[in-house]
Design an enzyme around this catalytic site. Structure first.
Site, PDB file in Angstrom:
ATOM      1  N   ARG A  82       0.838  -1.208   0.000  1.00 26.34           N
ATOM      2  CA  ARG A  82       0.000   0.000   0.000  1.00 26.34           C
ATOM      3  C   ARG A  82       0.865   1.247   0.000  1.00 26.34           C
ATOM      4  O   ARG A  82       1.750   1.404   0.831  1.00 26.34           O
ATOM      5  CB  ARG A  82      -0.920   0.003   1.219  1.00 26.34           C
ATOM      6  CG  ARG A  82      -1.717   1.302   1.433  1.00 26.34           C
ATOM      7  CD  ARG A  82      -2.902   1.355   0.506  1.00 26.34           C
ATOM      8  NE  ARG A  82      -3.586   2.634   0.523  1.00 26.34           N
ATOM      9  CZ  ARG A  82      -4.646   2.931   1.259  1.00 26.34           C
ATOM     10  NH1 ARG A  82      -5.157   2.036   2.089  1.00 26.34           N
ATOM     11  NH2 ARG A  82      -5.213   4.110   1.158  1.00 26.34           N
ATOM     12  N   ARG A  91      -5.241   1.306  -4.839  1.00 31.58           N
ATOM     13  CA  ARG A  91      -4.493   0.690  -3.749  1.00 31.58           C
ATOM     14  C   ARG A  91      -4.470  -0.825  -3.860  1.00 31.58           C
ATOM     15  O   ARG A  91      -5.434  -1.429  -4.341  1.00 31.58           O
ATOM     16  CB  ARG A  91      -5.042   1.105  -2.403  1.00 31.58           C
ATOM     17  CG  ARG A  91      -6.492   0.717  -2.220  1.00 31.58           C
ATOM     18  CD  ARG A  91      -7.196   1.656  -1.303  1.00 31.58           C
ATOM     19  NE  ARG A  91      -7.523   2.857  -2.032  1.00 31.58           N
ATOM     20  CZ  ARG A  91      -8.566   3.617  -1.797  1.00 31.58           C
ATOM     21  NH1 ARG A  91      -9.391   3.325  -0.828  1.00 31.58           N
ATOM     22  NH2 ARG A  91      -8.804   4.682  -2.498  1.00 31.58           N
ATOM     23  N   ASP A  94      -6.639  -1.941   1.222  1.00 28.29           N
ATOM     24  CA  ASP A  94      -7.100  -0.928   2.157  1.00 28.29           C
ATOM     25  C   ASP A  94      -7.848  -1.636   3.258  1.00 28.29           C
ATOM     26  O   ASP A  94      -8.746  -2.448   2.990  1.00 28.29           O
ATOM     27  CB  ASP A  94      -8.028   0.053   1.409  1.00 28.29           C
ATOM     28  CG  ASP A  94      -8.538   1.172   2.294  1.00 28.29           C
ATOM     29  OD1 ASP A  94      -7.791   1.625   3.171  1.00 28.29           O
ATOM     30  OD2 ASP A  94      -9.683   1.604   2.071  1.00 28.29           O
ATOM     31  N   ASP A  96      -9.950  -0.743   6.737  1.00 29.11           N
ATOM     32  CA  ASP A  96     -10.555   0.306   7.560  1.00 29.11           C
ATOM     33  C   ASP A  96     -11.245  -0.308   8.751  1.00 29.11           C
ATOM     34  O   ASP A  96     -12.100  -1.192   8.604  1.00 29.11           O
ATOM     35  CB  ASP A  96     -11.587   1.099   6.746  1.00 29.11           C
ATOM     36  CG  ASP A  96     -10.969   1.856   5.589  1.00 29.11           C
ATOM     37  OD1 ASP A  96      -9.855   2.385   5.765  1.00 29.11           O
ATOM     38  OD2 ASP A  96     -11.602   1.930   4.527  1.00 29.11           O
TER      39      ASP A  96
END
Length: 101
Positions: A82, A91, A94, A96
């Site tokens: 990344r 990307r 990712d 989150d």
């Protein structure tokens, strides 16, 4: 504690990246992958001149504190290549943290 993590990728075989991310989440110390969603293809938001994304959500049971979990997520992203060039950039992976309870 339970934690929910969103995963997304649109570079370097996105489905493989998300599946590898799920595996890495389950391998974190004191952490178990309880469940995960199917993989979903989604159009990019914000910066639109990029490939579609593959996304999923994971439910984890973890003994990691929130900051330690976030640091682990960032380390997994870095290990998958990344690079944060700009907001909403393409990307490799990712991760989150959506909810920690």
């Amino acid at each position: 504690m339970d934690a929910y993590v969103a995963l997304g990728s649109n570079l370097e075989d996105p489905a493989r990246q998300v599946l590898t991310g799920l595996s890495a989440l389950g391998a974190l110390p004191g952490t178990r992958l309880v469940a995960n969603s199917s993989l979903y293809r989604t159009a990019p938001v914000g910066y639109r001149d990029q490939p579609d994304f593959v996304n999923a959500v994971a439910m984890l049971r973890t003994t990691l504190e929130p900051r330690a979990l976030l640091d682990a997520l960032l380390a997994i992203e870095r290990a998958r290549g990344r690079v944060r060039k700009f907001v909403n950039a393409p990307r490799t992976l990712d991760l989150d943290l959506l909810l920690y309870s």
